[in-house]
Design a protein around this motif. Sequence first.
Motif, mmCIF file in Angstrom:
data_model
loop_
_atom_site.group_PDB
_atom_site.id
_atom_site.type_symbol
_atom_site.label_atom_id
_atom_site.label_comp_id
_atom_site.label_asym_id
_atom_site.label_seq_id
_atom_site.Cartn_x
_atom_site.Cartn_y
_atom_site.Cartn_z
ATOM 1 N N SER A 33 38.428 37.303 42.711
ATOM 2 C CA SER A 33 39.516 38.252 42.508
ATOM 3 C C SER A 33 40.813 37.672 43.064
ATOM 4 C CB SER A 33 39.197 39.586 43.186
ATOM 5 O OG SER A 33 38.062 40.189 42.579
ATOM 6 N N SER B 129 44.842 38.371 43.854
ATOM 7 C CA SER B 129 45.831 39.432 44.041
ATOM 8 C C SER B 129 47.093 39.119 43.244
ATOM 9 C CB SER B 129 46.182 39.575 45.530
ATOM 10 O OG SER B 129 45.039 39.942 46.277
ATOM 11 N N THR B 130 47.574 40.087 42.514
ATOM 12 C CA THR B 130 48.808 39.968 41.736
ATOM 13 C C THR B 130 49.752 41.104 42.100
ATOM 14 O OG1 THR B 130 47.911 41.266 39.901
ATOM 15 C CG2 THR B 130 47.534 38.892 39.835
ATOM 16 N N SER C 217 44.873 43.462 41.200
ATOM 17 C CA SER C 217 43.987 42.303 41.333
ATOM 18 C C SER C 217 43.466 41.897 39.958
ATOM 19 C CB SER C 217 42.812 42.615 42.266
ATOM 20 O OG SER C 217 42.042 43.680 41.745
#
Length: 313
Positions: A102, A104-105, A109
């Motif tokens: 995963s 993070s954005t 995510s």
Amino acid sequence: METVTAAYVPTDEDFRLKSNAGEIGIDTNFASQNFWKDVLIRFFKKKSAVIGLIFIVLITVMVIIGPGMTPYTYSEQNLSQKNLAPRVASLEKLGIFDGSESISTTSGSKKMNYYVEKGLDNVYYWFGSDNFGRDIWTRTWSGAKVSLIIAVAAALIDMIIGMSYGLISGYFGGKVDLIMMRIVDIIYSLPDMLIIILLSVVFNETLKPLITGTVLEKLGTNMISMFIVFGLLYWVGMARLIRGQILSIKENEFVLAARSIGAKPGWIIRKHILPNCLSVIIVSTALQIPSAIFTESYLSFIGLGVNAPMPSL
């Protein structure tokens, strides 16, 4: 008129043996047995000790076979395959350890699989890869091997020197004990980390040209200085414990009996005193192993441990 009582005539029932086997129990802890048999009985009765032994055996086995279970070496680098997630061929079909992770954005995510994006279909890193594209699985077990070797060597040095010193000091006592314990007090006050740093600097200039091209070159001057410090300083705790045991044991009757028949001090120490100190020796030696591992890890973290690219815990 006097009454006459008839004499009691015993019967066969009075002489029949009573079966009381169920009422008699033998305590195995106090039964006649040797020292090691008693140790094994007490050890295997404690579940936590058995579980700990199983973990130690598993770790030791993995240290031996773990680095050879993958096609990578602990120093092999591939920058195109760095920072990859764990991937195991037999488990990715179940949806676990398939190389996905995963990320993070700003909007939440996102699940990514760099193995698929980079076309690494036949590449598997069981523990993933690090910033330099090295296999973490191989480096973990190779590092554990280095740390265990250092820890066991330090424990043996501590046991041999400390046990011998404490036996002599405690048994002979008097001025011998006084002088030897003052030496221990002086050594105990020396800062071990400072001495390791000083020796590392000195050996880096004087010893490095001598070990170039030999087996000791892989260990490096830092590790050699660490072993020297273990031999110089780390045995004082063991010596104090053994001395305390000797001072109490040598006053017992069996030691006095051995002296009265003309037994020599070496024979008394070997046959009577040392076996009664085994429990203290075993516990102190076992505690020295994690202490040496933490010392080596700390020194490697600040650049005074094993030479790169050799890993350690």
